[in-house]
Design a protein around this motif. Structure first.
Motif, PDB file in Angstrom:
ATOM      1  N   VAL A  62     -16.769   3.791  -6.064  1.00 26.93           N
ATOM      2  CA  VAL A  62     -16.803   2.354  -5.801  1.00 26.93           C
ATOM      3  C   VAL A  62     -17.471   2.048  -4.465  1.00 26.93           C
ATOM      4  O   VAL A  62     -17.499   2.887  -3.565  1.00 26.93           O
ATOM      5  CB  VAL A  62     -15.390   1.730  -5.814  1.00 26.93           C
ATOM      6  CG1 VAL A  62     -14.729   1.893  -7.171  1.00 26.93           C
ATOM      7  CG2 VAL A  62     -14.520   2.297  -4.709  1.00 26.93           C
ATOM      8  N   ALA A  63     -17.997   0.839  -4.372  1.00 28.09           N
ATOM      9  CA  ALA A  63     -18.465   0.281  -3.111  1.00 28.09           C
ATOM     10  C   ALA A  63     -17.497  -0.849  -2.767  1.00 28.09           C
ATOM     11  O   ALA A  63     -17.227  -1.714  -3.608  1.00 28.09           O
ATOM     12  CB  ALA A  63     -19.881  -0.266  -3.252  1.00 28.09           C
ATOM     13  N   LEU A  64     -16.961  -0.816  -1.556  1.00 28.80           N
ATOM     14  CA  LEU A  64     -16.077  -1.889  -1.120  1.00 28.80           C
ATOM     15  C   LEU A  64     -16.933  -3.018  -0.564  1.00 28.80           C
ATOM     16  O   LEU A  64     -17.845  -2.787   0.216  1.00 28.80           O
ATOM     17  CB  LEU A  64     -15.100  -1.372  -0.066  1.00 28.80           C
ATOM     18  CG  LEU A  64     -14.228  -0.203  -0.527  1.00 28.80           C
ATOM     19  CD1 LEU A  64     -13.287   0.224   0.591  1.00 28.80           C
ATOM     20  CD2 LEU A  64     -13.463  -0.533  -1.794  1.00 28.80           C
ATOM     21  N   GLU A  65     -16.623  -4.252  -0.995  1.00 33.36           N
ATOM     22  CA  GLU A  65     -17.471  -5.387  -0.659  1.00 33.36           C
ATOM     23  C   GLU A  65     -16.786  -6.470   0.148  1.00 33.36           C
ATOM     24  O   GLU A  65     -17.401  -7.477   0.459  1.00 33.36           O
ATOM     25  CB  GLU A  65     -18.052  -5.982  -1.950  1.00 33.36           C
ATOM     26  CG  GLU A  65     -18.890  -4.959  -2.694  1.00 33.36           C
ATOM     27  CD  GLU A  65     -19.577  -5.535  -3.902  1.00 33.36           C
ATOM     28  OE1 GLU A  65     -18.964  -6.371  -4.603  1.00 33.36           O
ATOM     29  OE2 GLU A  65     -20.733  -5.165  -4.145  1.00 33.36           O
ATOM     30  N   GLY A  66     -15.532  -6.268   0.462  1.00 30.89           N
ATOM     31  CA  GLY A  66     -14.819  -7.267   1.251  1.00 30.89           C
ATOM     32  C   GLY A  66     -13.330  -7.035   1.196  1.00 30.89           C
ATOM     33  O   GLY A  66     -12.844  -6.182   0.461  1.00 30.89           O
ATOM     34  N   VAL A  67     -12.622  -7.812   1.984  1.00 27.70           N
ATOM     35  CA  VAL A  67     -11.166  -7.723   2.036  1.00 27.70           C
ATOM     36  C   VAL A  67     -10.584  -8.902   1.255  1.00 27.70           C
ATOM     37  O   VAL A  67     -10.885 -10.061   1.559  1.00 27.70           O
ATOM     38  CB  VAL A  67     -10.661  -7.765   3.495  1.00 27.70           C
ATOM     39  CG1 VAL A  67      -9.139  -7.762   3.536  1.00 27.70           C
ATOM     40  CG2 VAL A  67     -11.235  -6.605   4.292  1.00 27.70           C
ATOM     41  N   VAL A  68      -9.781  -8.594   0.242  1.00 28.12           N
ATOM     42  CA  VAL A  68      -9.045  -9.651  -0.445  1.00 28.12           C
ATOM     43  C   VAL A  68      -7.879 -10.057   0.441  1.00 28.12           C
ATOM     44  O   VAL A  68      -7.661 -11.236   0.698  1.00 28.12           O
ATOM     45  CB  VAL A  68      -8.537  -9.181  -1.825  1.00 28.12           C
ATOM     46  CG1 VAL A  68      -7.702 -10.267  -2.493  1.00 28.12           C
ATOM     47  CG2 VAL A  68      -9.704  -8.783  -2.717  1.00 28.12           C
ATOM     48  N   GLY A  69      -7.123  -9.044   0.920  1.00 27.69           N
ATOM     49  CA  GLY A  69      -5.998  -9.366   1.779  1.00 27.69           C
ATOM     50  C   GLY A  69      -5.386  -8.159   2.442  1.00 27.69           C
ATOM     51  O   GLY A  69      -5.562  -7.025   1.985  1.00 27.69           O
ATOM     52  N   ALA A  70      -4.671  -8.442   3.511  1.00 33.86           N
ATOM     53  CA  ALA A  70      -3.836  -7.457   4.192  1.00 33.86           C
ATOM     54  C   ALA A  70      -2.420  -8.011   4.110  1.00 33.86           C
ATOM     55  O   ALA A  70      -2.140  -9.098   4.636  1.00 33.86           O
ATOM     56  CB  ALA A  70      -4.271  -7.281   5.642  1.00 33.86           C
ATOM     57  N   TYR A  71      -1.553  -7.299   3.425  1.00 32.86           N
ATOM     58  CA  TYR A  71      -0.217  -7.799   3.105  1.00 32.86           C
ATOM     59  C   TYR A  71       0.845  -6.891   3.714  1.00 32.86           C
ATOM     60  O   TYR A  71       0.854  -5.687   3.457  1.00 32.86           O
ATOM     61  CB  TYR A  71      -0.027  -7.853   1.586  1.00 32.86           C
ATOM     62  CG  TYR A  71      -1.119  -8.625   0.894  1.00 32.86           C
ATOM     63  CD1 TYR A  71      -1.125 -10.011   0.912  1.00 32.86           C
ATOM     64  CD2 TYR A  71      -2.162  -7.973   0.245  1.00 32.86           C
ATOM     65  CE1 TYR A  71      -2.138 -10.725   0.291  1.00 32.86           C
ATOM     66  CE2 TYR A  71      -3.179  -8.682  -0.377  1.00 32.86           C
ATOM     67  CZ  TYR A  71      -3.161 -10.059  -0.353  1.00 32.86           C
ATOM     68  OH  TYR A  71      -4.165 -10.770  -0.958  1.00 32.86           O
ATOM     69  N   LEU A  72       1.731  -7.474   4.502  1.00 34.63           N
ATOM     70  CA  LEU A  72       2.866  -6.736   5.021  1.00 34.63           C
ATOM     71  C   LEU A  72       4.000  -6.929   4.022  1.00 34.63           C
ATOM     72  O   LEU A  72       4.535  -8.035   3.890  1.00 34.63           O
ATOM     73  CB  LEU A  72       3.266  -7.234   6.412  1.00 34.63           C
ATOM     74  CG  LEU A  72       4.464  -6.523   7.034  1.00 34.63           C
ATOM     75  CD1 LEU A  72       4.190  -5.022   7.197  1.00 34.63           C
ATOM     76  CD2 LEU A  72       4.829  -7.160   8.360  1.00 34.63           C
ATOM     77  N   LEU A  73       4.322  -5.856   3.290  1.00 33.66           N
ATOM     78  CA  LEU A  73       5.374  -5.914   2.274  1.00 33.66           C
ATOM     79  C   LEU A  73       6.706  -5.660   2.962  1.00 33.66           C
ATOM     80  O   LEU A  73       6.893  -4.628   3.609  1.00 33.66           O
ATOM     81  CB  LEU A  73       5.127  -4.867   1.196  1.00 33.66           C
ATOM     82  CG  LEU A  73       3.748  -4.891   0.536  1.00 33.66           C
ATOM     83  CD1 LEU A  73       3.627  -3.765  -0.484  1.00 33.66           C
ATOM     84  CD2 LEU A  73       3.467  -6.234  -0.106  1.00 33.66           C
ATOM     85  N   GLN A  74       7.640  -6.597   2.816  1.00 31.44           N
ATOM     86  CA  GLN A  74       8.934  -6.505   3.481  1.00 31.44           C
ATOM     87  C   GLN A  74      10.053  -6.802   2.515  1.00 31.44           C
ATOM     88  O   GLN A  74       9.863  -7.434   1.484  1.00 31.44           O
ATOM     89  CB  GLN A  74       9.028  -7.520   4.623  1.00 31.44           C
ATOM     90  CG  GLN A  74       8.102  -7.248   5.775  1.00 31.44           C
ATOM     91  CD  GLN A  74       8.340  -8.228   6.912  1.00 31.44           C
ATOM     92  OE1 GLN A  74       8.594  -9.409   6.707  1.00 31.44           O
ATOM     93  NE2 GLN A  74       8.251  -7.720   8.144  1.00 31.44           N
ATOM     94  N   GLY A  75      11.246  -6.351   2.902  1.00 33.67           N
ATOM     95  CA  GLY A  75      12.449  -6.716   2.181  1.00 33.67           C
ATOM     96  C   GLY A  75      12.833  -5.749   1.093  1.00 33.67           C
ATOM     97  O   GLY A  75      12.195  -4.717   0.886  1.00 33.67           O
ATOM     98  N   GLY A  76      13.906  -6.099   0.426  1.00 40.75           N
ATOM     99  CA  GLY A  76      14.382  -5.309  -0.687  1.00 40.75           C
ATOM    100  C   GLY A  76      15.048  -4.006  -0.299  1.00 40.75           C
ATOM    101  O   GLY A  76      15.275  -3.151  -1.139  1.00 40.75           O
ATOM    102  N   GLY A  77      15.346  -3.830   0.988  1.00 40.94           N
ATOM    103  CA  GLY A  77      16.004  -2.609   1.408  1.00 40.94           C
ATOM    104  C   GLY A  77      15.078  -1.417   1.563  1.00 40.94           C
ATOM    105  O   GLY A  77      15.534  -0.289   1.743  1.00 40.94           O
ATOM    106  N   TRP A  78      13.776  -1.654   1.490  1.00 37.98           N
ATOM    107  CA  TRP A  78      12.790  -0.588   1.625  1.00 37.98           C
ATOM    108  C   TRP A  78      12.059  -0.745   2.945  1.00 37.98           C
ATOM    109  O   TRP A  78      11.952  -1.857   3.467  1.00 37.98           O
ATOM    110  CB  TRP A  78      11.773  -0.666   0.481  1.00 37.98           C
ATOM    111  CG  TRP A  78      12.362  -0.299  -0.834  1.00 37.98           C
ATOM    112  CD1 TRP A  78      13.122  -1.100  -1.638  1.00 37.98           C
ATOM    113  CD2 TRP A  78      12.269   0.938  -1.494  1.00 37.98           C
ATOM    114  NE1 TRP A  78      13.493  -0.421  -2.752  1.00 37.98           N
ATOM    115  CE2 TRP A  78      12.992   0.843  -2.699  1.00 37.98           C
ATOM    116  CE3 TRP A  78      11.640   2.151  -1.183  1.00 37.98           C
ATOM    117  CZ2 TRP A  78      13.103   1.890  -3.587  1.00 37.98           C
ATOM    118  CZ3 TRP A  78      11.759   3.198  -2.080  1.00 37.98           C
ATOM    119  CH2 TRP A  78      12.478   3.063  -3.261  1.00 37.98           C
TER     120      TRP A  78
END
Length: 151
Positions: A62-78
């Motif tokens: 693959v060629a990466l063409e941009g950033v969709v998002g940077a997501y900090l996943l939090q919660g749920g005890g993890w």
């Protein structure tokens, strides 16, 4: 004493000529659907991890063409996870199950018609893509369960 930085993962969002998104299903646990991707290895960048995971999981370059998002996943005890989702395109190969020990299925899905259960980072990225947003940076609260434990 400061806490260690969150673990990182990276994924690639691939769209075919019909506007469908490639989703993969885990072969373990609750068999969540998500984007081709995985944990960023020590010494590896999120960009490198996304390219490597696409090759390892679905057998494509693959060629990466941009950033969709940077997501900090939090919660749920993890523990928190910093998830990076990149827009990409296939340079070589046809998507296939290249890692059957990790994945049980792959599917091209119309935007807005994705299967369930869906991993929180994939859901956030697909929602942002559907809304026309790119380069998103946000926190995502986990509300799904893995083995009876919230994720």
């Amino acid at each position: 004493m400061s806490s260690p930085p969150p673990r990182q993962c990276a994924a690639v969002l691939l769209i075919n000529e019909r506007g469908e998104v490639l989703l993969v299903r885990q072969a373990y646990g609750r068999q969540f659907w998500g984007l081709p991707g995985g944990i960023v290895d020590p010494g590896e960048t999120p960009l490198g991890a996304a390219v490597r995971e696409a090759r390892e999981e679905v057998g494509v370059e693959v060629a990466l063409e941009g950033v969709v998002g940077a997501y900090l996943l939090q919660g749920g005890g993890w523990p928190d996870i910093q998830a990076y989702v990149f827009a990409g395109r296939v340079l070589a190969g046809e998507p296939r199950l290249a890692a059957p020990q990790e994945l049980s299925a792959l599917a091209w899905c119309p935007l807005g018609e994705w299967p369930s259960p869906l991993l929180p980072d994939a859901l956030a990225a697909l929602e942002d893509l559907r809304a026309g947003r790119t380069g998103v940076v946000r926190t995502v609260q986990r509300h799904v369960s893995l083995h009876g434990v919230p994720l």
